[in-house]
Design an enzyme around this catalytic site. Sequence first.
Site, PDB file in Angstrom:
ATOM      1  N   ARG A  87      -0.139  -9.272  -4.019  1.00  0.00           N
ATOM      2  CA  ARG A  87      -0.909  -8.136  -3.499  1.00  0.00           C
ATOM      3  C   ARG A  87      -2.307  -8.541  -3.039  1.00  0.00           C
ATOM      4  O   ARG A  87      -2.868  -7.928  -2.127  1.00  0.00           O
ATOM      5  CB  ARG A  87      -0.996  -7.046  -4.572  1.00  0.00           C
ATOM      6  N   ILE A 121      -4.422   0.699   1.076  1.00  0.00           N
ATOM      7  CA  ILE A 121      -3.212   0.157   0.469  1.00  0.00           C
ATOM      8  C   ILE A 121      -2.954   1.002  -0.770  1.00  0.00           C
ATOM      9  O   ILE A 121      -3.866   1.266  -1.562  1.00  0.00           O
ATOM     10  CB  ILE A 121      -3.380  -1.339   0.117  1.00  0.00           C
ATOM     11  N   SER A 122      -1.741   1.474  -0.929  1.00  0.00           N
ATOM     12  CA  SER A 122      -1.438   2.437  -1.992  1.00  0.00           C
ATOM     13  C   SER A 122      -1.554   1.815  -3.381  1.00  0.00           C
ATOM     14  O   SER A 122      -1.429   0.590  -3.563  1.00  0.00           O
ATOM     15  CB  SER A 122      -0.023   3.005  -1.810  1.00  0.00           C
ATOM     16  N   GLN A 123      -1.779   2.655  -4.348  1.00  0.00           N
ATOM     17  CA  GLN A 123      -1.769   2.295  -5.765  1.00  0.00           C
ATOM     18  C   GLN A 123      -0.448   1.580  -6.088  1.00  0.00           C
ATOM     19  O   GLN A 123       0.619   2.002  -5.647  1.00  0.00           O
ATOM     20  CB  GLN A 123      -1.899   3.580  -6.573  1.00  0.00           C
TER      21      GLN A 123
END
Length: 230
Positions: free
Chosen positions: A54, A80-82
């Site tokens: 990530r 960017i999503s959790q």
Amino acid sequence: MKKYIFLIFLISFFGKCEQDDRFASARERMVQDQIIARGIKDSATLYAMKKVPRHEFVPSESIGYAYDDTPLPIGSEQTISQPYIVALMTELIKPKKSHRILEVGTGSGYQAAVLAEIVDSVYTIEILPELAASSAERLKRLGYGNVIVRCGDGYEGWQEFAPFDGILVTAAAENIPQPLIDQLKDGGILVIPVGSVMSVQKLLLVKKHGNDIETQTILPVRFVPLIHSR
């Protein structure tokens, strides 16, 4: 001189190993504390979340926060999503090795990379040219040859490669786009956040059975809006 060069090589090599180990440990903690602890059980999803780096998908100034339990800005007013949400949406479409998946909203390419670790092919659409270009380069550099990136309006889907076994939308629409339903394979699953950016949105699980659509609300979420060119 040869001994000196060899010593520099060893220092460089072990320095890289320590850095890689640090990120591997961070990913392991992320999966254990943020994902498994919240009920994600699909083994393929957990494997992908442990494997995808990530930190490669966030801006350099955010690398120290890459495995935190939070979304992060990636530029162009996008995020960017959790990690938990990425894992949840991945598990919800029930990905299989043979599947062809459409993603709407490439962003940095992280969700596409997670899917690519599991399925045969990922077709991902990003409406912002700068993000489409950077994510395509990043995914290629990291070896994700089964991800095809297109710059375009994701609201319209990608008819050329339809039908899709699953469709995952990573931006909030005011309603479910009909083209995405049309391009979903019979028996396929669509996961999409729906609602206004001015209010709480709902993450919906949509199943297609012939001409019938079954919709289930999963949980309240907060996403950036799905940009529609029309």
